[in-house]
Design a protein around this motif. Structure first.
Motif, PDB file in Angstrom:
ATOM      1  N   ILE A   1       0.864  -1.174   0.000  1.00  0.00           N
ATOM      2  CA  ILE A   1       0.000   0.000   0.000  1.00  0.00           C
ATOM      3  C   ILE A   1       0.905   1.230   0.000  1.00  0.00           C
ATOM      4  O   ILE A   1       1.601   1.504   0.977  1.00  0.00           O
ATOM      5  CB  ILE A   1      -0.935  -0.001   1.217  1.00  0.00           C
ATOM      6  N   LEU A   2       0.915   1.959  -1.090  1.00  0.00           N
ATOM      7  CA  LEU A   2       1.775   3.122  -1.255  1.00  0.00           C
ATOM      8  C   LEU A   2       1.104   4.341  -0.635  1.00  0.00           C
ATOM      9  O   LEU A   2       0.034   4.766  -1.076  1.00  0.00           O
ATOM     10  CB  LEU A   2       2.048   3.363  -2.736  1.00  0.00           C
ATOM     11  N   ASP A   3       1.724   4.878   0.392  1.00  0.00           N
ATOM     12  CA  ASP A   3       1.214   6.076   1.059  1.00  0.00           C
ATOM     13  C   ASP A   3       1.813   7.296   0.364  1.00  0.00           C
ATOM     14  O   ASP A   3       2.971   7.651   0.583  1.00  0.00           O
ATOM     15  CB  ASP A   3       1.596   6.044   2.540  1.00  0.00           C
ATOM     16  N   CYS A   4       1.016   7.922  -0.490  1.00  0.00           N
ATOM     17  CA  CYS A   4       1.470   9.086  -1.247  1.00  0.00           C
ATOM     18  C   CYS A   4       0.756  10.351  -0.797  1.00  0.00           C
ATOM     19  O   CYS A   4       0.539  11.276  -1.597  1.00  0.00           O
ATOM     20  CB  CYS A   4       1.243   8.852  -2.742  1.00  0.00           C
ATOM     21  N   THR A   5       0.384  10.414   0.463  1.00  0.00           N
ATOM     22  CA  THR A   5      -0.309  11.596   0.978  1.00  0.00           C
ATOM     23  C   THR A   5       0.624  12.776   1.178  1.00  0.00           C
ATOM     24  O   THR A   5       0.157  13.890   1.372  1.00  0.00           O
ATOM     25  CB  THR A   5      -0.998  11.253   2.317  1.00  0.00           C
ATOM     26  N   ASP A   6       1.934  12.554   1.151  1.00  0.00           N
ATOM     27  CA  ASP A   6       2.907  13.641   1.316  1.00  0.00           C
ATOM     28  C   ASP A   6       3.469  14.106  -0.022  1.00  0.00           C
ATOM     29  O   ASP A   6       4.593  14.586  -0.103  1.00  0.00           O
ATOM     30  CB  ASP A   6       4.064  13.199   2.212  1.00  0.00           C
ATOM     31  N   TYR A   7       2.691  13.930  -1.068  1.00  0.00           N
ATOM     32  CA  TYR A   7       3.172  14.242  -2.416  1.00  0.00           C
ATOM     33  C   TYR A   7       3.597  15.708  -2.519  1.00  0.00           C
ATOM     34  O   TYR A   7       2.865  16.613  -2.136  1.00  0.00           O
ATOM     35  CB  TYR A   7       2.071  13.940  -3.427  1.00  0.00           C
ATOM     36  N   PHE A   8       4.807  15.945  -3.025  1.00  0.00           N
ATOM     37  CA  PHE A   8       5.290  17.315  -3.155  1.00  0.00           C
ATOM     38  C   PHE A   8       6.003  17.526  -4.493  1.00  0.00           C
ATOM     39  O   PHE A   8       6.962  18.282  -4.591  1.00  0.00           O
ATOM     40  CB  PHE A   8       6.237  17.665  -2.002  1.00  0.00           C
ATOM     41  N   ASN A   9       5.536  16.849  -5.539  1.00  0.00           N
ATOM     42  CA  ASN A   9       6.043  17.066  -6.904  1.00  0.00           C
ATOM     43  C   ASN A   9       7.544  16.863  -7.031  1.00  0.00           C
ATOM     44  O   ASN A   9       8.244  17.624  -7.687  1.00  0.00           O
ATOM     45  CB  ASN A   9       5.685  18.480  -7.395  1.00  0.00           C
ATOM     46  N   SER A  10       8.065  15.871  -6.367  1.00  0.00           N
ATOM     47  CA  SER A  10       9.487  15.557  -6.506  1.00  0.00           C
ATOM     48  C   SER A  10       9.628  14.142  -7.048  1.00  0.00           C
ATOM     49  O   SER A  10       8.690  13.359  -7.021  1.00  0.00           O
ATOM     50  CB  SER A  10      10.206  15.685  -5.166  1.00  0.00           C
TER      51      SER A  10
END
Length: 273
Positions: free
Chosen positions: A141-150
């Motif tokens: 399960i990929l937690d991508c809630t901290d996505y910041f365009n990097s």
């Protein structure tokens, strides 16, 4: 002296002569109840058929077929459901018969912080390399809630290279949705592998691994995703709603990188040599 006549108490006409004597009915002979007997001897596990022994091992090591290694509100390193791996240390024969059950009969479910550049995505304390090499089924399960365009170039995905025996891999994703028409933010540039987290994983797992995308409602994996969303919503004061990525978007990301070679960074080929 006059004779004294004996006085006899009259017996009611309805009473029988035998009613003055209490009848005693003999008790029936007691028959031992098999269910109430207790076995006092030793329990000989290996006297059971192998099918029953395997069923016992399954209840102890793979009761649901899914083993979740995720964090809960009260425990950072939780293992659910409860299993009994100490059974494998009982004796050599039990270890021989049930050793592979933990890694072959369970789909190990693990949550990965896809944007954490400080720590490995799969800590060795939770899943050391010898265990990773034996795992056959895994749900990430990929937690991508901290996505910041990097890009993901600095994220440590090395642990995925040691999944040399992996047969099936289920990929799910949790992301933060800011508006109704937003596309899947963590896969905004799916054509570039540096910005495609799915491509990063597919390069490191064996090319023969069967891929599954998303979770189904009512399954254990879907429950893990929902609980992960609830935990993130509590302590992350940010805009947007947390949602599970559609399976179609994840599958498109797996096929979106031109020239992607699955398994090119896997250690499976070295293991087979």
């Amino acid at each position: 002296m006059a004779d004294v006549l004996p006085i006899r108490r009259a017996v009611p006409a309805t009473a029988s002569r035998l009613s003055r004597v209490k009848a005693v009915t003999p008790a029936p002979p007691t028959v031992p109840n098999p269910s109430s007997t207790h076995w006092t001897g030793p329990f000989r596990l290996f006297d059971l058929p192998s099918e029953l022994r395997l069923r016992i091992y399954e209840c102890a090591l793979a009761p649901t077929g899914v083993l979740s290694l995720t964090s809960t509100a009260s425990k950072r390193s939780a293992v659910t459901p409860i299993i009994t791996p100490a059974l494998l240390a009982t004796c050599h024969q039990i270890h021989h018969e049930a050793d592979n059950m933990l890694t072959s009969d369970n789909e190990v479910t693990f949550t990965v912080n896809a944007h954490d550049t400080c720590w490995p995505t799969i800590p060795s304390k939770r899943l050391p390399q010898p265990v990773l090499r034996r795992l056959q089924h895994m749900c990430v399960i990929l937690d991508c809630t901290d996505y910041f365009n990097s890009s993901y170039a600095e994220v440590d995905f090395e642990a995925f290279q040691y999944l040399s025996s992996l047969q099936t891999l289920r990929l799910a994703m949790v992301y933060r949705k800011h508006y109704a028409t937003q596309t899947l933010a963590p896969l905004y540039i799916p054509q570039l592998r540096e910005f495609n987290v799915v491509a990063q994983i597919l390069e490191r797992v064996p090319a023969s691994t069967r891929l599954l995308f998303g979770t189904e409602k009512g399954t254990w994996q879907h429950g893990v995703v929902q609980s992960s969303n609830g935990m993130r919503a509590v302590y992350r004061d940010r805009q947007g709603t947390l949602e599970e990525a559609p399976a179609a978007d994840l599958e498109a990301a797996a096929k979106g990188v031109p020239g992607l070679v699955r398994g090119c960074k896997s250690n499976a080929s070295e293991t087979q040599r």
